[in-house]
Structures are given as structure tokens and as C-alpha cells.
Design an enzyme around this catalytic site. Sequence first.
Site, PDB file in Angstrom:
ATOM      1  N   PRO A 103       0.820  -1.204   0.000  1.00 22.99           N
ATOM      2  CA  PRO A 103       0.000   0.000   0.000  1.00 22.99           C
ATOM      3  C   PRO A 103       0.860   1.263   0.000  1.00 22.99           C
ATOM      4  O   PRO A 103       1.926   1.282   0.620  1.00 22.99           O
ATOM      5  CB  PRO A 103      -0.820  -0.116   1.293  1.00 22.99           C
ATOM      6  CG  PRO A 103      -0.133  -1.133   2.130  1.00 22.99           C
ATOM      7  CD  PRO A 103       0.688  -1.993   1.231  1.00 22.99           C
ATOM      8  N   GLY A 107       5.062   3.945   4.474  1.00 26.91           N
ATOM      9  CA  GLY A 107       6.440   3.717   4.915  1.00 26.91           C
ATOM     10  C   GLY A 107       7.009   2.384   4.452  1.00 26.91           C
ATOM     11  O   GLY A 107       8.025   1.926   4.975  1.00 26.91           O
ATOM     12  N   GLY A 109       7.951   1.739   1.290  1.00 27.57           N
ATOM     13  CA  GLY A 109       8.821   1.906   0.121  1.00 27.57           C
ATOM     14  C   GLY A 109       8.106   1.858  -1.211  1.00 27.57           C
ATOM     15  O   GLY A 109       8.731   1.536  -2.228  1.00 27.57           O
ATOM     16  N   ASP A 154      15.759   4.367   1.060  1.00 22.24           N
ATOM     17  CA  ASP A 154      14.648   3.601   0.473  1.00 22.24           C
ATOM     18  C   ASP A 154      15.022   3.008  -0.889  1.00 22.24           C
ATOM     19  O   ASP A 154      14.925   1.803  -1.102  1.00 22.24           O
ATOM     20  CB  ASP A 154      13.402   4.491   0.320  1.00 22.24           C
ATOM     21  CG  ASP A 154      12.743   4.800   1.648  1.00 22.24           C
ATOM     22  OD1 ASP A 154      13.364   4.543   2.690  1.00 22.24           O
ATOM     23  OD2 ASP A 154      11.604   5.314   1.644  1.00 22.24           O
TER      24      ASP A 154
HETATM   25  C1  MEV Z   1      11.632   7.067   5.011  1.00 24.85           C
HETATM   26  O1  MEV Z   1      11.416   5.720   4.615  1.00 24.85           O
HETATM   27  C2  MEV Z   1      12.769   7.148   5.980  1.00 24.85           C
HETATM   28  C3  MEV Z   1      13.095   8.539   6.514  1.00 24.85           C
HETATM   29  O2  MEV Z   1      14.285   8.373   7.319  1.00 24.85           O
HETATM   30  C4  MEV Z   1      13.348   9.556   5.423  1.00 24.85           C
HETATM   31  C5  MEV Z   1      14.636   9.326   4.648  1.00 24.85           C
HETATM   32  O3  MEV Z   1      15.455   8.528   5.043  1.00 24.85           O
HETATM   33  O4  MEV Z   1      14.772  10.000   3.601  1.00 24.85           O
HETATM   34  C6  MEV Z   1      12.015   9.082   7.432  1.00 24.85           C
END
Ligand code: MEV
Length: 322
Positions: A103, A107, A109, A154
Site C-alpha cells: 500500500p 512507509g 517503500g 529507500d
Molecule cells: C523514510 O522511509 C525514511 C526517513 O528516514 C526519510 C529518509 O530517510 O529519507 C524518514
Amino acid sequence: MRIAFSYAPGKIILAGEHAVVYGHPAISLSIDRGVRIKVQERTHLSGPIGPTLKATGLGFVGCVIPGVDGEGPLVLRQALERLVELLGERVRDLDFTAESAIPGGRGLGSSAALSVAMIRGAKQYFGEPLSKDEEARHALELEKIFHGSPSGIDHTVVSHGGLICYQRAQEPKIEPILMSRPLSFAIGIAGPHGGTLKAVEALSVRASRHPERFKHIFEGIANLVGEMKESLKNGQLAAVGELMNVNQGYLNALSVSTVELENLCGIARGCGALGAKLTGAGGGGAVIALVEEDPASVVTAFEKAGFLAFSTTCESKEKLEA
Ligand code: MEV
């Protein structure tokens, strides 16, 4: 008609999100779900110039066409335009169809997987080789459109695959971690986060108000990342879980957790998970819960509480390729 297919996995962050933006190390791994892409010659010939992107499962429906007269979410239109700048005008003749099993905005990816899969798909369609370096360079350019100034973790883990320790730098440090055993997770999905870009910016404003406090938190996260790396190498899953819980405490202190995410962590720990934490930017998104063996009971508990949930098992890439 020529058709090409490509795939890129989603990711979770085991420890170190947000701190990684400030140059500290973080641990991330690719998961066994991702974005599949079919690339073919553009069929949508009337109207604005392509490329087009049709997607399912990424949190939006319909067809994305770049340009001022285009259609679909602005950020996706901009990403398609960037892809044209990176790979040439010939990309305008392409139709991308994406199917995502992760989804969007949670968070996990999805934007990195979409970016890497589109780059792989286009290069595959043109019958051209794609080095890891080129893939990472292009993916970072697309990720900048999605996330402003991302740390790069990511797209790096999505492109590399497996379990890695990542540190942002002019020449990023990427250290593959060889686990002695696979990791099993239950993943509980909360409401979407408000965007990584906003979360990172809001955190930097808070950090600038209390620089000493936030410095200590980031250093605490960096130290636990070092410990977790050793625990992963030695197969000490109980220690990995405990460190995930500590990391969640730090993330709460950074104000990127929410009541829903804390609830998911509580449910998982109550069902015997070794550790649970949010993954990614926070402010919504998803919780990952590490389990000793079978994630089914935690997945069921998440679902009973009204959350979408699934399980995933991850191995280090080196193990997978052995
Ligand atoms: C996003 O998946 C992870 C963060 O640390 C942002 C980044 O690393 O660019 C929140």
C-alpha cells in the site's frame, strides 16, 4: 508489439529512520512484496503526450499522464516527466502499468519500488543494460520528486535487495548484513502518513528548537543500530526485538509516532512479538513486529483490532543467492 516486465520490492526499516537523514546509520531490508510493471508502446495516442502510468494498489486509481494538461496526481506526473529527462524523449512513447502489493504512503517503500521498477522496465523495454550505479542514480532523482531531499535509504535497499546497513554520505556507505537466520514479521497497516517530506521537515523544525535534546536522541538511535547489526549477524532475535522497542521509544520522543501506531505496537507485543516499531516516516503508515517463528497470531490480532495486516519473511540477499 514489444512488452517488458519488471519488478522491485518494498522495504521496511528495522532501525534508524529519521536519524539516517542526519547522517547516522540505519538498517533496512527488502520485503517479499513489491511493485510489478508492464511496459509497452503507448496506446493512448490522443491528448497530451505520454508516458502514461496506470496503477493499482498504490493508493490512486486512473491513468497518469504528465504535462500541464496531464491527468493524475501532480507528484506522479512530475516523476514521469523526470523519467523522460533521465532516459530520453523516447520514454514518451511508453505505457507503464503498475500493480503494487504494497500500500502507498505507509512507509513500505512504494515510491522507491515504483521508481526502481519503472527505470528497470524502461531499460528492459529498450533492451539496454542497467548498472546498479545508474539504477541508483536515476532512482534517487525520482525519489527527490516524491520526498524532497531523502537520505537515499529507500531506493538503495529496494535496488540492492536483502538486509543492509546504510549511511548517507557523498558516497553512501552500503554494508550488506549476512543474517544467520531469516526474519519473520507481521505488518499492521495504520492510516496513511502525511508524506515523508512533511514529516522530515516538521522534525527538523522541532530539532532546531531543541538541538541538544535531538542530538542525543539521534546518537542513541545510532548506537542501537550498531548493536542491532551485531545481534542480526549472530542470530540473536530477542535482542533485535528489544532494540526495535527501544527505537520505537526514541521515535515516540521525536513525535513521529501516533496513538494508532502505539496501539499496533502494544497489540503485537501483547501477542508475544519480540519487538515492534513503526517503519519509515511515521505520523501514520505501518508497524512492523518481529516474531520468533509464525507471524499468524500477530496478524490475526491486528486484523481483529480492525487493521489491514500481512506477514513477510526476509533473508539476507547473500543467503537468497546462495
Ligand atoms: C523514510 O522511509 C525514511 C526517513 O528516514 C526519510 C529518509 O530517510 O529519507 C524518514
